[in-house]
Scaffold this motif. Structure first.
Motif, PDB file in Angstrom:
ATOM      1  N   THR A   5      36.565  47.731  42.796  1.00 33.17           N
ATOM      2  CA  THR A   5      36.932  47.284  41.448  1.00 33.17           C
ATOM      3  C   THR A   5      36.665  45.793  41.273  1.00 33.17           C
ATOM      4  O   THR A   5      36.578  45.033  42.236  1.00 33.17           O
ATOM      5  CB  THR A   5      38.426  47.549  41.155  1.00 33.17           C
ATOM      6  N   LEU A  52      43.721  53.288  38.724  1.00 34.83           N
ATOM      7  CA  LEU A  52      42.563  54.114  38.363  1.00 34.83           C
ATOM      8  C   LEU A  52      42.921  55.511  37.870  1.00 34.83           C
ATOM      9  O   LEU A  52      42.020  56.320  37.621  1.00 34.83           O
ATOM     10  CB  LEU A  52      41.616  54.237  39.567  1.00 34.83           C
ATOM     11  N   PRO A  63      40.211  53.340  34.516  1.00 38.09           N
ATOM     12  CA  PRO A  63      40.730  52.032  34.926  1.00 38.09           C
ATOM     13  C   PRO A  63      41.830  51.526  33.996  1.00 38.09           C
ATOM     14  O   PRO A  63      41.716  51.621  32.772  1.00 38.09           O
ATOM     15  CB  PRO A  63      39.501  51.121  34.866  1.00 38.09           C
ATOM     16  N   VAL A  98      35.215  49.535  37.468  1.00 42.81           N
ATOM     17  CA  VAL A  98      35.249  50.243  38.749  1.00 42.81           C
ATOM     18  C   VAL A  98      33.833  50.690  39.092  1.00 42.81           C
ATOM     19  O   VAL A  98      33.060  51.081  38.208  1.00 42.81           O
ATOM     20  CB  VAL A  98      36.231  51.443  38.700  1.00 42.81           C
TER      21      VAL A  98
END
Length: 208
Positions: free
Chosen positions: A54, A92, A131, A139
């Motif tokens: 990320t 996430l 995300p 991501v």
């Protein structure tokens, strides 16, 4: 090539099981516990297995805009595995259970006062990735073949430390420790090597 399938899952689980973690050698009272996730999923442009990386949101107080594995600080009474799975969900929207955990790597002490435990998980439900904009700017799926290249990592000297800084070359970016060190150790585990990374240095900008 490591296709994202049951055979690869078994092979990586076996590699993690064969890896002997170092005993904790830091004073727990002097460092805050944290956990990150090496979340294995399908690569976007190939049949290869990938891990999730990320970019941290630009408005965060600490380490804003930096590359990172999903993760964060352990809550009171929380194990590193529990913290890793919670952070993966919060960052996430990936909800995984303990049955998806393949293993753990060595704890890594950071210059900013954390002891990070990397947790390797099999994230088959990656279609659910969403995300959290409060924490994650973007991501990315990094194919395992990328980190297995000889030129993926280098080590440089800095005047502020006797230890070498490790860098992971990702497209036009340089990713440093602790993230680069943890990815490097995972690469070594996949190759069946008992490589230690706690002596690999972070760049000075990450010391705070």
């Amino acid at each position: 090539m490591r296709p994202f399938d049951d055979a690869t899952r078994r092979n990586i689980a076996a590699a993690c099981a064969a890896f002997t973690r170092l005993p904790e050698n830091a004073d727990p009272a002097s460092l805050k516990r944290a956990a990150v996730v090496v979340a294995l999923t399908a690569a976007r442009d190939s049949d290869d297995t990938a891990f999730l990386l990320t970019r941290r949101a630009s408005h965060l107080r600490a380490h804003r805009g930096q590359w990172a594995l999903p993760g964060g600080r352990c809550d009171a009474g929380e194990t590193p595995v529990e913290a890793a799975l919670r952070e993966l969900d919060e960052e996430l929207n990936l909800k995984l259970g303990a049955g998806e955990v393949l293993g753990q790597l060595d704890d890594y002490p950071t210059r900013s006062g954390y002891l990070i435990t990397p947790v390797v998980v099999w994230a088959a439900g990656s279609a659910a990735i969403r995300p959290n904009p409060d924490e994650v700017a973007s991501v990315h799926r990094i194919a395992l073949a990328t980190i297995e290249r000889d030129a993926a990592f280098d080590f440089v000297a800095i005047p502020e430390s006797t230890r070498r800084v490790i860098r992971f070359h990702h497209h036009e970016s340089l990713i440093h420790a602790p993230t680069a060190a943890l990815i490097y150790q995972f690469r070594e585990v996949l190759a069946g090597r008992q490589t230690r990374v706690s002596d690999l240095e972070q760049p000075v900008f990450a010391w705070k």
